[in-house]
Scaffold this motif. Structure first.
Motif, PDB file in Angstrom:
ATOM      1  N   ASN A 113      46.702  44.986  48.165  1.00 21.79           N
ATOM      2  CA  ASN A 113      46.469  46.433  48.280  1.00 21.79           C
ATOM      3  C   ASN A 113      46.640  46.801  49.750  1.00 21.79           C
TER       4      ASN A 113
ATOM      5  N   LYS B   9      52.059  48.743  41.949  1.00 24.31           N
ATOM      6  CA  LYS B   9      50.672  49.174  41.740  1.00 24.31           C
ATOM      7  C   LYS B   9      50.551  50.647  42.129  1.00 24.31           C
TER       8      LYS B   9
ATOM      9  N   THR C 114      41.318  38.935  39.124  1.00 17.72           N
ATOM     10  CA  THR C 114      41.914  38.695  40.440  1.00 17.72           C
ATOM     11  C   THR C 114      40.781  38.472  41.421  1.00 17.72           C
TER      12      THR C 114
ATOM     13  N   SER D  86      38.104  43.560  42.104  1.00 17.74           N
ATOM     14  CA  SER D  86      36.893  43.718  42.912  1.00 17.74           C
ATOM     15  C   SER D  86      35.841  42.693  42.474  1.00 17.74           C
TER      16      SER D  86
ATOM     17  N   ARG E 274      32.865  47.171  42.788  1.00 17.92           N
ATOM     18  CA  ARG E 274      32.550  48.504  43.343  1.00 17.92           C
ATOM     19  C   ARG E 274      31.696  49.317  42.371  1.00 17.92           C
TER      20      ARG E 274
ATOM     21  N   THR F  93      47.450  39.758  43.646  1.00 22.58           N
ATOM     22  CA  THR F  93      47.317  41.211  43.820  1.00 22.58           C
ATOM     23  C   THR F  93      47.132  41.486  45.311  1.00 22.58           C
TER      24      THR F  93
ATOM     25  N   PHE G 175      37.566  48.077  38.762  1.00 21.70           N
ATOM     26  CA  PHE G 175      36.965  47.481  39.977  1.00 21.70           C
ATOM     27  C   PHE G 175      35.489  47.166  39.708  1.00 21.70           C
TER      28      PHE G 175
END
Ligand code: E4P
Length: 219
Positions: free
Chosen positions: A28, A83, A183, A164, A132, A26, A129
């Motif tokens: 971002n 994504k 992930t 996360s 977070r 993954t 996530f």
């Protein structure tokens, strides 16, 4: 449970890809920014190196922009997963991209109802996530458990991709809670096999064998 590596850094990915234990990647925009490289070029390399799903995140926030960037990213390689953010435009684009046969990862999920809506929009993966959520004093793992229950109640096939992730306990708890995938950052991946009793036990086995001259003939 599958294990994806959460990184856009080809050097980090190369270090672990050889183990055969990395099921996907993954990325971002923040991870891409850290590499200082052209995002598309980096994704081309990553998608060649890892045969599993490679998530590539759009930067647009409006429907047309997400769709156009999603189509562009999907062209990079057959294992690219587009994504998109968990917004109305993101879910509309998710439905359109999924209809074209593109796998879609819906990201920035912080509630079970958001996850249900993403599944209804045809998401291949949902990314809650957990770190977070924990950071703001809520229960990240409870989120995974609630999504698992909702998906199982209604037969949604969207895969739960725990994101996360900050430490080994997150990996353990995500597996117990029924996440399909976690992930994880390279630092956590490296620590997955750590246990002091493994090191201690191995040292004792080798010391005993050396003392007694135990050998494996023919090697
Ligand atoms: C992966 O898909 C997510 O973008 C990532 O796990 C977020 O992790 P962070 O909260 O450590 O930035």
């Amino acid at each position: 449970m599958k294990i994806f590596l959460d990184s856009a850094d080809i050097k980090e990915i190369r270090e672990f890809a050889d183990s055969g234990l990395v099921d996907g990647i993954t990325t971002n925009p923040s991870l891409a920014a850290k590499t200082g490289r052209d995002y598309v070029e980096a994704l081309e390399e990553i998608a060649k190196l890892v045969p599993g799903s490679v998530s590539a995140e759009v930067l647009a926030t409006d429907f047309d922009g997400i769709l156009s960037q999603g189509r562009r990213l999907a062209k990079i390689a057959s294992n690219i997963t587009v994504k998109v953010p968990l917004t109305w435009d993101g879910l509309k684009a998710c439905r359109a991209l999924a209809g074209e046969g593109t796998t879609v990862n819906v990201t920035l999920c912080f509630s079970p109802v958001q996850a249900m809506m993403a599944a209804k929009a045809g998401a291949t993966y949902i990314s809650p996530f957990i770190g977070r959520v924990d950071d703001v004093g809520e229960d990240g793992m409870g989120l995974i458990r609630d999504i698992r229950t909702i998906y199982d109640n209604y037969g949604f096939t969207t895969q739960i991709l725990a994101a996360s992730v900050r430490h080994i306990m997150h990996v353990r708890e995500a597996a117990l809670a029924g996440a399909d995938i976690a992930t994880i950052p390279p630092s956590v991946f490296k620590s997955l096999l750590n246990h002091p009793l493994t090191d201690k036990g191995l040292a004792a086995f080798l010391a005993d064998a050396q003392k007694a001259g135990v050998k494996i003939r023919g090697t």
